[in-house]
Design an enzyme around this catalytic site. Structure first.
Site, short mmCIF file in Angstrom:
data_model
loop_
_atom_site.label_atom_id
_atom_site.label_comp_id
_atom_site.label_asym_id
_atom_site.label_seq_id
_atom_site.Cartn_x
_atom_site.Cartn_y
_atom_site.Cartn_z
N GLU A 356 -37.70 -74.97 43.12
CA GLU A 356 -37.96 -75.54 41.79
C GLU A 356 -37.45 -74.63 40.68
O GLU A 356 -38.08 -74.47 39.64
CB GLU A 356 -39.47 -75.80 41.66
CG GLU A 356 -39.84 -77.04 40.89
CD GLU A 356 -38.84 -78.16 41.07
OE1 GLU A 356 -38.11 -78.39 40.10
OE2 GLU A 356 -38.76 -78.77 42.14
C1 LIG Z 1 -38.44 -74.67 51.86
C2 LIG Z 1 -37.53 -75.16 50.80
C3 LIG Z 1 -37.74 -76.40 50.23
C4 LIG Z 1 -36.85 -76.89 49.25
N1 LIG Z 1 -37.01 -78.16 48.76
C5 LIG Z 1 -36.03 -78.69 47.99
C6 LIG Z 1 -36.05 -80.08 47.64
O1 LIG Z 1 -36.96 -80.83 48.00
N2 LIG Z 1 -35.02 -80.58 46.89
C7 LIG Z 1 -33.98 -79.80 46.46
O2 LIG Z 1 -33.09 -80.31 45.81
N3 LIG Z 1 -33.94 -78.48 46.77
C8 LIG Z 1 -34.94 -77.90 47.52
N4 LIG Z 1 -34.89 -76.57 47.87
C9 LIG Z 1 -33.80 -75.76 47.35
C10 LIG Z 1 -34.25 -74.75 46.30
O3 LIG Z 1 -34.62 -75.41 45.13
C11 LIG Z 1 -33.11 -73.73 46.13
O4 LIG Z 1 -33.09 -72.94 47.30
C12 LIG Z 1 -33.28 -72.87 44.89
O5 LIG Z 1 -33.10 -73.66 43.73
C13 LIG Z 1 -32.32 -71.69 44.85
O6 LIG Z 1 -31.00 -72.10 45.10
P1 LIG Z 1 -30.17 -71.30 46.21
O7 LIG Z 1 -31.00 -71.27 47.45
O8 LIG Z 1 -28.81 -71.88 46.30
O9 LIG Z 1 -30.08 -69.82 45.68
P2 LIG Z 1 -28.95 -69.26 44.68
O10 LIG Z 1 -28.79 -70.18 43.54
O11 LIG Z 1 -27.75 -68.90 45.48
O12 LIG Z 1 -29.66 -67.94 44.14
C14 LIG Z 1 -29.61 -66.66 44.83
C15 LIG Z 1 -30.16 -65.61 43.88
O13 LIG Z 1 -29.31 -65.49 42.73
C16 LIG Z 1 -30.05 -65.70 41.53
N5 LIG Z 1 -29.23 -66.41 40.56
C17 LIG Z 1 -28.51 -67.54 40.76
N6 LIG Z 1 -27.90 -67.91 39.61
C18 LIG Z 1 -28.24 -67.02 38.68
C19 LIG Z 1 -27.94 -66.86 37.28
N7 LIG Z 1 -27.16 -67.74 36.63
N8 LIG Z 1 -28.47 -65.81 36.63
C20 LIG Z 1 -29.29 -64.95 37.26
N9 LIG Z 1 -29.61 -65.04 38.57
C21 LIG Z 1 -29.10 -66.06 39.27
C22 LIG Z 1 -31.27 -66.49 41.95
O14 LIG Z 1 -32.37 -66.30 41.06
C23 LIG Z 1 -31.55 -65.92 43.33
O15 LIG Z 1 -32.30 -64.75 43.24
C24 LIG Z 1 -35.78 -76.07 48.82
C25 LIG Z 1 -35.60 -74.80 49.37
C26 LIG Z 1 -36.43 -74.36 50.37
C27 LIG Z 1 -36.15 -73.02 50.99
#
Ligand SMILES: Cc1cc2nc3c(=O)[nH]c(=O)nc-3n(C[C@H](O)[C@H](O)[C@H](O)COP(=O)(O)OP(=O)(O)OC[C@H]3O[C@@H](n4cnc5c(N)ncnc54)[C@H](O)[C@@H]3O)c2cc1C
Length: 511
Positions: A356
């Protein structure tokens, strides 16, 4: 579902009970503590109901809302793709007009909570995708509703749609919640309906997201409460060592009588109550955006909810992780092995700062969008309200507590003003302090709400409960609130040190 709990806050027009979100949040708090995984099933449906209520056509509302409200059908939110996590604008799922008003969707979504299961008759997926003529980035995203089973004209369930779960992730926690890889349109395309106008998907999704972000903050509170209750029970039955002032002849004491164990229990419970207050206050603001008497009050409530939502989400979910970890610590070795169940809370809590919108993204939201709202007026109005709110306690026997909270509020105000200026002059420097500023905000606002609770507690609660409340507030002011000074320092440290190394020099750290 049989008892009608998912329908608590939904509109009576669609079978709901029309009760405030603040009440719904308190009920959800208990469901979350019972099982974070399981409570997600109906939670996501509530988000879908909110989105349809705000952005669906009357026909769409009539077709989908009653069964989502009752819980007969469940909902999902589909944003994430392998290359589009925090950067939602990078998503590539396509939606092509089918010619009959419907759309055919093609693409892969990952990490979709409750993407597939057989707990409900149907699953209503809300999916972000791009129309063929869409501009790049977030302004080119549209929102679609894609049912697992298509709906016949008479409302009965028809054929299975072209959407399939490719796999369920193995993960650290939330083991009872299926986190799915979803394939849309492996064949002729998944049939979907457009919700809201073309390219307005992000705005529509934000209706779900404000709701969901607050709910995830609450998950932190609820899991912390579960960890606390379990650790407290253990501390009252485990004997080990002799407390320093134990009565003569007592060879071993219950660990609840050791200062360090009490400290951990106080950290857990005082932060839980502070974060819970912050979440509930945010829910009240969200209710007021609908129910306040006039337009001006509704707009002020919206601004308050906008300001507090990233803090409620991020600060509370971090507390969930901290409290679940302390819960294990109080159990000693028994906490680390699976038999006691204490470890599950840490595994479950760990997702809440990630999904989220990661807590890093929440901090950016607070710094870049919420702090500057209406030229900083929303922030300063909140500061003023907190200062005025101290008056009653300042006139009571607890005036020293009010004075300490007042100093912390001044600190927050000063830091917020400096960061707003920095945001204009040197945005990267402001962003470097965003996470610490968010925590500062949480520590101070949480302390303020705890303090506000003391006099009503003394007036209305039984004596024991009132004394516990007073002890928690005093502990928070003495042992948690002093962090405000350090957090303000860190929030203002700037970006110079963080960026004194080049990218290559950073990556060379192991050498
Ligand atoms: C159990 C689980 C349930 C989930 N449920 C859903 C769901 O129902 N629907 C859905 O759509 N998604 C869902 N997700 C996805 C979740 O919302 C994402 O994993 C989350 O938004 C982070 O995206 P990412 O994993 O690609 O991490 P990334 O975006 O790759 O982030 C990696 C790191 O980089 C940091 N970062 C990234 N961009 C920036 C920036 N611009 N500035 C500073 N820091 C940054 C982040 O804070 C993080 O620490 C779920 C994930 C899990 C693990």
């Amino acid at each position: 579902v049989e008892s009608g709990w998912p329908a608590l806050t939904a509109s009576p027009q669609f079978g709901g009970q029309g009760l405030p979100h603040a009440l719904g949040l308190a009920v959800q708090d208990m469901a979350n503590s019972a099982s974070l995984s399981f409570s997600l099933v109906t939670l996501l449906s509530q988000g879908a109901v909110e989105a349809l209520k705000a952005h669906g056509t009357p026909a769409q509302q009539l077709r989908y809302m009653p069964k989502l409200v009752s819980g007969e059908w469940t909902g999902t939110m589909n944003l994430t793709e392998p290359q589009a996590g925090s950067d939602v604008g990078a998503l590539t799922t396509r939606a092509v007009p089918a010619g009959d008003g419907h759309y055919r969707l093609h693409g892969t979504k990952i990490f979709i909570t409750c993407g597939e299961h057989e707990l409900s008759e149907n699953i209503i997926h809300l999916v972000l995708a791009r129309l063929p003529d869409a501009p790049a980035g977030t302004s080119g995203i549209s929102l679609f509703l894609v049912p697992k089973y298509l709906i016949n004209h008479d409302g009965s369930l028809g054929a299975r749609n072209d959407v399939r779960c490719l796999g369920v992730e193995k993960k650290l926690g939330l083991h009872a919640s299926p986190t799915c890889v979803m394939a849309y349109g492996e064949g002729e395309g998944a049939l979907g309906e457009l919700i809201s106008a073309p390219h307005r998907g992000m705005a529509a999704m934000f209706t779900m997201m404000n709701h969901a972000r607050l709910q995830v903050g609450l998950q932190g509170v609820s899991i912390a409460e579960r960890a606390f209750q379990q650790a407290l029970a253990y501390a009252g039955e485990r004997r080990q060592g002799r407390a320093i002032d134990a009565p003569a002849g007592e060879t071993s004491s219950f660990i609840v009588n050791h200062a360090d164990v009490r400290r951990m229990l106080f950290v857990m419970k005082s932060k839980i109550e502070a974060a819970r207050a912050l979440c509930y206050v945010t829910a009240v603001a969200l209710d007021q955006t609908h129910f306040a008497a006039d337009e001006k009050s509704r707009a002020a409530a919206q601004a308050r909810a906008d300001l507090l939502t990233p803090i409620a989400k991020a600060w509370s979910s971090d507390i969930g992780v901290e409290a679940a970890s302390l819960g294990i610590q109080i159990h000693g070795g028994a906490g680390y092995i699976e038999e006691t169940g204490a470890a599950q809370h840490l595994r479950d809590a760990r997702i809440t700062p990630i999904y989220e919108g990661t807590n890093g993204i929440q901090a950016i939201d607070l710094m870049m969008r919420k702090l500057p709202l209406r030229n900083g007026e929303v922030f300063s109005a909140f500061i003023e309200e907190m200062k005025e709110g101290l008056a009653e306690v300042s006139r009571s026997a607890h005036a020293p507590l009010a004075a300490a909270v007042g100093r912390a509020i001044d600190n927050l105000a000063m830091c917020g003003a400096m960061l707003q200026k920095r945001l204009r002059d040197s945005p990267r420097s402001a962003l470097a302090g965003a996470g610490d500023f968010l925590n500062l905000f949480g520590v101070v606002a949480g302390g303020y709400y705890l303090l506000r609770g003391i006099l009503p507690a003394i007036d209305h609660l039984p004596e024991g409960a009132a004394r516990r409340r007073l002890a928690l507030t005093r502990f928070y002011v003495e042992s948690v609130l002093p962090q405000a000074v350090a957090l303000a320092g860190a929030a203002l440290a700037g970006d110079e040190t963080l960026f004194m190394l080049s990218t290559q020099e950073m990556l060379d750290f192991p050498n």
